[in-house]
Design an enzyme around this catalytic site. Sequence first.
Site, PDB file in Angstrom:
ATOM      1  N   GLU A 113       0.810  -1.213   0.000  1.00  0.00           N
ATOM      2  CA  GLU A 113       0.000   0.000   0.000  1.00  0.00           C
ATOM      3  C   GLU A 113       0.845   1.265   0.000  1.00  0.00           C
ATOM      4  O   GLU A 113       0.655   2.150  -0.833  1.00  0.00           O
ATOM      5  CB  GLU A 113      -0.925   0.015   1.229  1.00  0.00           C
ATOM      6  CG  GLU A 113      -2.191  -0.799   1.078  1.00  0.00           C
ATOM      7  CD  GLU A 113      -3.229  -0.116   0.206  1.00  0.00           C
ATOM      8  OE1 GLU A 113      -3.023   1.034  -0.227  1.00  0.00           O
ATOM      9  OE2 GLU A 113      -4.255  -0.753  -0.073  1.00  0.00           O
ATOM     10  N   SER A 114       1.747   1.382   0.954  1.00  0.00           N
ATOM     11  CA  SER A 114       2.447   2.655   1.159  1.00  0.00           C
ATOM     12  C   SER A 114       3.960   2.542   1.130  1.00  0.00           C
ATOM     13  O   SER A 114       4.642   3.563   1.175  1.00  0.00           O
ATOM     14  CB  SER A 114       2.035   3.255   2.505  1.00  0.00           C
ATOM     15  OG  SER A 114       2.481   2.422   3.574  1.00  0.00           O
TER      16      SER A 114
END
Length: 658
Positions: free
Chosen positions: A504-505
Amino acid sequence: MISVSKWIAGAVVAMVAVTAFAQSEDIGAETRREDDAFLLMRDAVRKDETSKVDFYAARLANYSIPSYVDYYRLKARLRDASQAEIRGFMQRYQGQAIVDRLRNDWLLELGRTRDWTTFDEQLPLFVLNDDTQLKCYALQSRAIKGQNVASEARALLISPNGYGEPCAGLIGTLYQARQFDADDLYTQLRLSGEFNSTGQARRIVALLGGPDKKVVQAIDLPAVAVAKGPGNGRTEHEIFIVAVGRLAKTSIKLATLALNKAASRLTAQEQRAAWAAIALQSSYSLSDDTTGYWKRADGAPLSIDQAQWSTRIALRNGDWRQVHKNIDAMPAILREDPTWIYWKGRALMADGSDTSPPSGEALRLFNSIADQPNFYGQLAREETGRLVSIPPPGAPITAAEIAPIAANPNFQRALKFFSMRLRFEGTREWNWGLRGLSEREHLAAAEYARQNHILDRMVNTSDRTRVLVDYTQRFPSPHDDIMHPATKTLGLDKAWVYGLIRQESRFIMDAQSHAGASGLMQVMPSTGRWVAKKLGLTDFAQDMLSDVKTNIMLGTNYLNMVLGNMDGSQVLATAAYNAGPGRSRTWRASLDKPMESAVFIESIPFFETRTYVKNVMSNANYYAALFEGRPQSLKARIGVVTPKGYTLQEEQETTFAR
């Protein structure tokens, strides 16, 4: 009493300290003002507001990164700049990443002005060579000199949305030089329809001498175009095929009705191409009718997406002979992809061409990718009887090894840009600094990134090594003091949650997506608000998503809710986290019996979600191996995906019936 001399000495020290603090504050304020001016100058160049560039640049006479100030001043007027100015910049900052960036810009300008002499001189000096339009100019330059570049051009020209003028010009040049024929143009026309590229379709039809208005209508108003029928001649027939494919995006039923009605006016090959266009759109919906459409398309020339989707549908059907046949018919760029290497090996085993466990060709295919750490590398490794395990770490990186990394100007510029949240520029400088480093030096650079809390660069840098591997760098688990109790309370698999965050990040604390998702777990504001309400948090505000503890709390609770909604399937929950629970439920609803999860994942209709699920599950397997200290099976982790409400009794009945 304190003596006068001691009092004076103390006062002097205090005054020096105050003065130093004030100077530090002044320096900090000046740095912030300069950074603000730099950002405004950069934006002015991007917005083509040339008059503002010099205004902001005048404030940056002593800026810490002068090469970028000079770059943006030059880029703002590149079309009017003399070669002497450009070459002077390159000589002044020789060896820096920004010189390669300017060379990229200049090469595009040289291609636009058809200055092939200077273009050919500069192209070999361009290091990154990652610009599709520039590659088109390079092929065009060679074609003009009489070199045959048709095969290279066909391999490059597969995504019309990224063509621009350079690639459109290449197609025209090759057609005029008779390196491309009409079939090549019709292939490009069908691709333009597939990618909704009206401008490119118009250029192709212009080369063919076809009707401009009809091709625009075929892409933008396909129902109107289809209602008018195929028209006369091959070009109008191909435009009709484009319209059928475009109509199928909104209504498969209307597209099939139109094609059946027009079939008598189309050749057999044209009919097959039209059915392939319908089959592709039907594949995205995972419709039961899709297999029939692909059968009617048999023998049609297929695009990259069509070749893959016809194979994915065969996988879902368990038709291994068709899978094998389709993969063998794919272009080399696909046959060499780990995805199709793995599935060909599986097809060889399933259709009786190889043994189980594998030997011969299937074993060779699996072994060719088994050392790759990706999703299919792990699955191939399991086919050869090995599980994912974590090798013992090498010798720790020392301060002496990190020192030259910290002194490297490329990494220093990268840190400056990261501090300004300019991740594109920072990443470019960081990657430029990695060129020529040994594997041990890569690990040292990764450790330097860890020390500076830039974990995405640590992961990316460490991922590049092949012999010396540090899995604690590749798969970090920061904030475990928050994550461990959060996952333990919810009964969530911590390895899976970290695998999701890594995708995700990449552990970027202030990560912000275009859609507005924030933080480590990329929680959408609306999702955060909804989960907060469920948890009874009445004081939720959007900016709370940037707080690590709040982000993890809301993200893990949401993930747990999604997992429960998906009957405990990590595969379905991962897809839902990325694409939304509604879509994940729809894809699950296409099943009438259990499906091997690898097949289900490979046939997720969204490219982003398909890639996302593969990466998350692959990450989770490595995290589990790290956390548990024992080998892990990706096959066991992903298991099977079952229809909603499917029971063990139904599984036994299905097995008995077979």
